[in-house]
Design an enzyme around this catalytic site. Structure first.
Site, PDB file in Angstrom:
ATOM      1  N   GLU A 126      39.509  45.231  49.674  1.00 34.81           N
ATOM      2  CA  GLU A 126      38.703  44.629  49.763  1.00 34.81           C
ATOM      3  C   GLU A 126      38.372  43.096  50.323  1.00 34.81           C
ATOM      4  O   GLU A 126      37.170  42.649  50.178  1.00 34.81           O
ATOM      5  CB  GLU A 126      40.335  43.935  48.549  1.00 34.81           C
ATOM      6  CG  GLU A 126      40.021  44.964  47.414  1.00 34.81           C
ATOM      7  CD  GLU A 126      39.238  44.577  46.265  1.00 34.81           C
ATOM      8  OE1 GLU A 126      38.857  43.637  46.412  1.00 34.81           O
ATOM      9  OE2 GLU A 126      38.886  45.951  45.838  1.00 34.81           O
ATOM     10  N   HIS A 159      44.341  23.368  49.061  1.00 33.21           N
ATOM     11  CA  HIS A 159      45.137  23.999  50.101  1.00 33.21           C
ATOM     12  C   HIS A 159      46.190  24.127  49.545  1.00 33.21           C
ATOM     13  O   HIS A 159      47.022  23.985  48.617  1.00 33.21           O
ATOM     14  CB  HIS A 159      44.955  22.437  51.092  1.00 33.21           C
ATOM     15  CG  HIS A 159      46.428  22.144  51.759  1.00 33.21           C
ATOM     16  ND1 HIS A 159      45.946  23.527  52.519  1.00 33.21           N
ATOM     17  CD2 HIS A 159      47.764  21.718  51.886  1.00 33.21           C
ATOM     18  CE1 HIS A 159      47.536  23.545  53.374  1.00 33.21           C
ATOM     19  NE2 HIS A 159      48.574  22.372  52.900  1.00 33.21           N
ATOM     20  N   HIS A 183      50.684  26.848  50.632  1.00 30.94           N
ATOM     21  CA  HIS A 183      51.201  27.029  51.610  1.00 30.94           C
ATOM     22  C   HIS A 183      51.821  28.423  51.553  1.00 30.94           C
ATOM     23  O   HIS A 183      52.996  28.604  51.453  1.00 30.94           O
ATOM     24  CB  HIS A 183      52.841  26.576  51.984  1.00 30.94           C
ATOM     25  CG  HIS A 183      51.764  24.651  52.087  1.00 30.94           C
ATOM     26  ND1 HIS A 183      53.146  23.597  51.873  1.00 30.94           N
ATOM     27  CD2 HIS A 183      50.954  23.824  52.756  1.00 30.94           C
ATOM     28  CE1 HIS A 183      52.953  22.316  52.456  1.00 30.94           C
ATOM     29  NE2 HIS A 183      51.105  22.731  52.441  1.00 30.94           N
TER      30      HIS A 183
END
Ligand code: 2HA
Ligand code: ZN
Length: 270
Positions: free
Chosen positions: A169, A139, A141
């Site tokens: 891509e 995880h 940000h």
């Protein structure tokens, strides 16, 4: 016993957290990673029956009973993992009844695993059901992903389409698309359940106004998924309102056919 600080899983975790920090994705204590380890490999470095202390999991983790995870610590900074892995990381084994995690190594200052532990563990359960080789939940940000999520509807088909349209891509790297959750209170069981629900169909999930989850069979794969979304979100944001060349749906379809990929349903116009 071998030196755990030289174990590939610790070295890779240190390198990945440092890389993520240097990308500017993990300010302060932002971000967390969990890595399902191989018991035999861990046993080369630790007595896996020696429990330092137990930590409540906060939810029913019985489906992961006996599994061992390397997890970043709550309140810890990705910036600091490499210089002090034993304080900033921990290795925990999920107890037989799923209510506690047995600490085998790390969190040296009395700390514990990330506040997003439920989202991580529930995501592991969901991804392992799809792919037995799954190992990592990461995880982060990342700036442009959050910016793109701020200016676009919190709609996973629309968000996925915009990414696929901005960089050839994308459909190749994540044909299964990006799951998107609405803005929710983080660090809760509820966001864990919602994330895991998305993880049944996607290896990447965006948390609106917060960040992103990437998963994979190793740290490189989870990192690479986040990196590809973030790079493309940067392209999207840099060209915002001025895009002239958008990848047409027939080219996106052609790429998926070339690579024999099953695309997320309902993203392309029929
Ligand atoms: O660990 O990123 O989502 C800090 C966070 C919470
Ligand atoms: Zn976060």
């Amino acid at each position: 016993m071998k030196d755990i600080l030289k174990a590939p899983f610790i070295v890779e975790m240190c390198e990945t957290t440092a890389n993520m920090y240097r990308q500017g994705w993990d300010e302060r204590n932002g971000g967390n990673i969990s890595y399902l380890l191989d018991e035999k490999e861990v046993a080369e470095y630790l007595d896996i029956n020696k429990v330092i202390r137990t930590i409540p999991t906060g939810f029913d983790a019985t489906k992961l009973a006996g599994k061992i995870f390397l997890v970043t610590g709550t309140g810890k900074y990705f910036k600091n993992v490499q210089k002090d892995p034993e304080t900033n990381l921990g290795i925990v084994k999920i107890s037989a009844d799923g209510t506690t995690a047995e600490l085998l190594w790390g969190y040296k200052d009395g700390g514990k695993f990330t506040s997003e532990f439920p989202a991580h563990m529930m995501s592991h359960i969901a991804r392992l059901e799809q792919d037995p080789n799954h190992r990592v939940v990461a995880h982060s940000h990342p700036t442009y992903t959050i910016a793109m999520n701020t200016v676009c509807p919190a709609d996973e088909r629309d968000f996925t389409h915009k990414l696929w349209q901005s960089n050839t891509e994308c459909v190749v790297v994540f044909p299964d698309g990006v799951g998107v959750l609405p803005c929710m209170v983080c660090g809760t069981e509820a966001i864990g359940i919602a994330t895991a629900e998305k993880m049944k169909d996607h290896r990447i999930v965006v948390w609106t106004n917060h960040g992103i989850y990437g998963t994979g069979k190793d740290l490189d794969e989870a990192f690479g998924l986040i990196e590809t979304v973030e790079k493309t979100a940067q392209i999207y944001m840099l060209s915002l309102g001025h895009a002239v060349n958008i990848i047409p749906d027939d080219v996106i379809r052609g790429l998926a056919e070339l690579w024999n990929l099953k695309m997320m349903d309902g993203v392309l116009d029929d």
